[in-house]
Every structure is written in C-alpha cells, then in structure tokens.
Design a protein around this motif. Structure first.
Motif, mmCIF file in Angstrom:
data_model
loop_
_atom_site.group_PDB
_atom_site.id
_atom_site.type_symbol
_atom_site.label_atom_id
_atom_site.label_comp_id
_atom_site.label_asym_id
_atom_site.label_seq_id
_atom_site.Cartn_x
_atom_site.Cartn_y
_atom_site.Cartn_z
ATOM 1 N N GLN A 98 4.975 -20.044 -34.019
ATOM 2 C CA GLN A 98 5.818 -20.461 -35.238
ATOM 3 C C GLN A 98 5.818 -19.465 -36.739
ATOM 4 O OE1 GLN A 98 9.717 -21.937 -36.023
ATOM 5 N NE2 GLN A 98 10.701 -20.093 -36.473
ATOM 6 N N ARG A 99 5.484 -18.738 -37.211
ATOM 7 C CA ARG A 99 6.042 -18.974 -38.636
ATOM 8 C C ARG A 99 7.617 -18.503 -39.285
ATOM 9 N NH1 ARG A 99 2.453 -14.894 -40.915
ATOM 10 N NH2 ARG A 99 0.856 -13.393 -39.424
ATOM 11 N N ILE A 100 7.550 -19.735 -39.968
ATOM 12 C CA ILE A 100 8.785 -20.166 -40.548
ATOM 13 C C ILE A 100 8.714 -19.949 -42.653
ATOM 14 C CG2 ILE A 100 8.048 -22.319 -39.816
ATOM 15 C CD1 ILE A 100 11.021 -22.229 -39.546
ATOM 16 N N PHE A 101 9.252 -20.277 -43.176
ATOM 17 C CA PHE A 101 9.629 -20.142 -43.997
ATOM 18 C C PHE A 101 10.813 -21.752 -44.866
ATOM 19 C CE2 PHE A 101 7.543 -17.462 -45.838
ATOM 20 C CZ PHE A 101 6.534 -17.366 -46.824
ATOM 21 N N GLY A 102 10.701 -22.919 -45.390
ATOM 22 C CA GLY A 102 11.482 -23.435 -45.603
ATOM 23 C C GLY A 102 13.040 -22.763 -46.822
ATOM 24 N N ILE A 103 12.551 -22.182 -47.636
ATOM 25 C CA ILE A 103 13.022 -22.290 -49.264
ATOM 26 C C ILE A 103 12.269 -21.123 -50.108
ATOM 27 C CG2 ILE A 103 12.882 -24.194 -50.437
ATOM 28 C CD1 ILE A 103 16.245 -23.195 -51.832
ATOM 29 N N LYS A 104 12.595 -19.912 -50.307
ATOM 30 C CA LYS A 104 11.776 -18.276 -50.887
ATOM 31 C C LYS A 104 12.348 -18.256 -52.038
ATOM 32 C CE LYS A 104 10.154 -15.724 -47.874
ATOM 33 N NZ LYS A 104 10.142 -14.860 -47.128
ATOM 34 N N LEU A 162 -2.954 -20.462 -53.209
ATOM 35 C CA LEU A 162 -2.552 -19.322 -53.448
ATOM 36 C C LEU A 162 -2.703 -18.313 -52.411
ATOM 37 C CD1 LEU A 162 -2.604 -18.912 -57.431
ATOM 38 C CD2 LEU A 162 -1.039 -19.018 -56.625
ATOM 39 N N GLU A 163 -2.846 -17.064 -51.828
ATOM 40 C CA GLU A 163 -3.307 -16.298 -50.302
ATOM 41 C C GLU A 163 -2.764 -14.987 -50.875
ATOM 42 O OE1 GLU A 163 -1.333 -18.055 -47.123
ATOM 43 O OE2 GLU A 163 0.819 -18.490 -47.488
ATOM 44 N N ASN A 208 -1.018 -24.155 -39.794
ATOM 45 C CA ASN A 208 -0.670 -24.818 -41.079
ATOM 46 C C ASN A 208 -0.704 -23.674 -42.316
ATOM 47 O OD1 ASN A 208 -3.575 -23.860 -41.999
ATOM 48 N ND2 ASN A 208 -4.093 -25.577 -41.525
ATOM 49 N N TRP A 209 -0.725 -22.188 -41.820
ATOM 50 C CA TRP A 209 -0.772 -21.415 -43.111
ATOM 51 C C TRP A 209 0.358 -20.729 -42.571
ATOM 52 C CZ3 TRP A 209 -0.646 -16.174 -40.889
ATOM 53 C CH2 TRP A 209 -1.435 -16.455 -39.574
ATOM 54 N N ASN A 263 0.482 -30.096 -41.227
ATOM 55 C CA ASN A 263 -0.197 -29.321 -41.089
ATOM 56 C C ASN A 263 0.554 -27.654 -40.863
ATOM 57 O OD1 ASN A 263 -2.677 -28.061 -38.539
ATOM 58 N ND2 ASN A 263 -0.477 -27.524 -37.328
ATOM 59 N N ALA A 264 1.179 -28.491 -42.720
ATOM 60 C CA ALA A 264 1.559 -26.914 -42.883
ATOM 61 C C ALA A 264 1.043 -27.040 -44.442
ATOM 62 C CB ALA A 264 3.198 -27.101 -42.422
ATOM 63 N N THR A 265 2.154 -26.151 -44.962
ATOM 64 C CA THR A 265 1.526 -26.229 -46.105
ATOM 65 C C THR A 265 2.577 -26.002 -47.093
ATOM 66 O OG1 THR A 265 0.306 -24.043 -45.820
ATOM 67 C CG2 THR A 265 1.309 -24.064 -47.847
ATOM 68 N N ALA A 266 2.872 -26.797 -48.323
ATOM 69 C CA ALA A 266 4.393 -27.462 -49.048
ATOM 70 C C ALA A 266 4.081 -25.551 -50.094
ATOM 71 C CB ALA A 266 3.447 -28.397 -49.834
ATOM 72 N N MET A 267 3.288 -25.949 -50.981
ATOM 73 C CA MET A 267 4.146 -24.261 -51.171
ATOM 74 C C MET A 267 2.936 -23.170 -51.954
ATOM 75 S SD MET A 267 5.253 -26.294 -54.737
ATOM 76 C CE MET A 267 6.149 -25.165 -55.987
ATOM 77 N N THR A 268 3.527 -22.159 -52.004
ATOM 78 C CA THR A 268 2.397 -21.112 -51.490
ATOM 79 C C THR A 268 3.182 -19.393 -51.742
ATOM 80 O OG1 THR A 268 1.072 -19.667 -50.025
ATOM 81 C CG2 THR A 268 2.978 -20.212 -49.002
ATOM 82 N N THR A 269 2.588 -18.869 -51.665
ATOM 83 C CA THR A 269 2.720 -17.200 -52.376
ATOM 84 C C THR A 269 2.562 -16.422 -51.507
ATOM 85 O OG1 THR A 269 0.933 -16.845 -52.876
ATOM 86 C CG2 THR A 269 2.173 -17.642 -55.187
#
Length: 263
Positions: A19-25, A101-102, A48-49, A72-78
């Motif tokens: 699954q692809r998922i964000f916590g807060i954006k 930064l991706e 993780n991405w 197995n994830a990312t804390a903060m990203t663009t």
C-alpha cells in the motif's frame, strides 16, 4: 490547507500489503503540515518509499516539532512538485529513511534543527533522487546515521556543531559559524566539489580506512573562504588504533590545483 497534529496526540500510519500511504501532508504553496505529537510509521508490508509519515506536495511545507518513529518507511519526504521539510524534533529510523527529497525535485530544501537517529539498515538523510537540493544543518542539529547526497546537493552547516556520516559525494559544502565534521560513512572515497568556510568556523574530515597505494580517498575540488586554513583531515578511532600498531599510513588525498594552493 494547514494541518496539525497536536501536542500529546498520536498518529499510527500502518500500510497494508504493497500500500501507498501518507500520515499528514502539506499541500499547495501555502499549505503547512505540522506535527507536535508523535507519529508511528510502519511499512513492513509494503515498500519503504511508499509509506510516509509526513509529505509535502505542490510546494507545501512540513514541520516536525514532535517525534516520528519509522520502520521500513519514510519519516518526512517531498512529492514530485517539491516543497520544504523542517525537523525541529526527533526522528528515529529502524529501517527506511529519515528526511528524503525524492522524485527529481529541483530547488527543494530540507532543514534539520533536531535529532535524526538511523540504524545501519537506514538512511538519516537522502537526496539521491533530487536535483539542485539544499540540506541545512543548523542550531541543535544532531544527525546520527548515513547521509546520502549527490554532486548536485549543497550541504550547509549554520550556527551549529554537527558531525555527519557521508555516503560518498556532495556538490558544495558551506560552513558558517559552525564546527563541521564529515566522516567517511562507507568504504567509498569522499568527493567534495567546493568547500566554503567562514572565519568563525572549522571543518574536519574523518576517514574510516587507510588508502590503498595510489588510491584517492578524499578529493576536494576547491577550498574557499576566510576560514580555509581551519580545515583538517584525520581518522576515526578504529583506524587510529591501526596506525598506532604500525599500519602503513599512506593518506592519499587529491585536490585540484586551486584547492592545493588554498591549503
């Protein structure tokens, strides 16, 4: 639109199978997402991405003032449209990425004023997929873990004392009112484009191994600034012990002619 996780609140971001998922954006040029609480991010059933605690999109901004725990994830990203990341709190990464930064962003930045702790199975900071990125380490920044940058990344130390473990390459390094240490994070050689250091700063490179004969283990193209005489090179503790025991100490460094004249 602004979104906030309040102090004392907890958010669990747990991905299902692939699954692809964000916590807060933080969405849009005026959008800001702020975490003042605690975010737990678990991407063990996905990649993780694909699983992210906080993300910015369309030029938005995300700010962590609390804590983010990552597996197995990312804390903060663009996202592909860019934005900015600011960490004033704590990021703990068991596996995956801390600040990332991706998506080939240009002109994006991340600022760390807090603590990032990443295990050997993780990256504390990663700009490997971005162009023209800026990483700012300021105030009480404390980065414990591997930092993966590129020749297009500018790394700034501002008003702080920090030591980072660099994977290999960085384009430009600016040291302003700071004590900066760049450690060789892997066995790969360290490669720096331009090092600019002001008169109130100093910079140290620490190498984790002795160079093989004829090998270049540290290269700096250009050294600039009023503090260019305050640049040193040494070894981490394990290598220092080897030298004391009589190991062959051939420190092979390479500078361009301009940098050699500066030093």
């Amino acid at each position: 639109m602004n979104r906030t996780i309040n102090e004392g609140a907890k958010l669990w971001v747990v991905a299902g199978e692939n699954q692809r998922i964000f916590g807060i954006k933080g969405q849009g040029a005026d959008g800001v997402a702020t975490n003042n609480g605690t975010i737990f991010v678990d991407g063990t059933k996905s990649a993780n991405w694909k699983v992210k605690g906080m993300g910015s999109a369309g030029g938005g901004k995300i700010v962590n003032n609390g804590a983010i725990y990552v597996k197995n994830a990312t804390a903060m990203t663009t996202s592909k449209q860019g934005g900015s990341l600011v960490n004033n709190g704590d990021i703990i990464v068991e596996s995956g990425f801390g600040m990332r930064l991706e998506n080939q962003n240009e002109g994006v930045s991340l600022t760390n004023k807090g603590t990032i702790v990443a295990s050997e199975e993780a990256f504390a900071i990663d700009t490997s997929e971005s162009a023209d990125a800026t990483v700012i380490l300021s105030d009480k920044s404390n980065v414990d873990g591997l930092v993966l940058l590129t020749e297009k990344t500018t790394l700034k130390f501002e008003d702080n004392k920090d030591s980072i473990s660099l994977y290999s390459t960085v384009g430009n390094v600016e040291v302003n009112n700071s004590e900066a240490t760049i450690e060789q994070g892997t066995d790969a050689a360290l490669k720096v484009g331009t090092l600019n250091i002001d008169k109130s700063s100093n910079a140290q490179f620490k190498l984790r191994r002795i160079a093989n004969e004829g090998e270049t283990i540290l290269s700096v193209d250009t050294v600039e600034g009023e503090g260019k005489d305050a640049v040193g090179v040494g070894y981490t503790g394990n290598v220092s012990d080897e030298l004391l025991q009589g190991a062959d100490a051939k420190l092979c460094l390479l500078y361009t002619s301009d940098a050699a004249d500066d030093l």
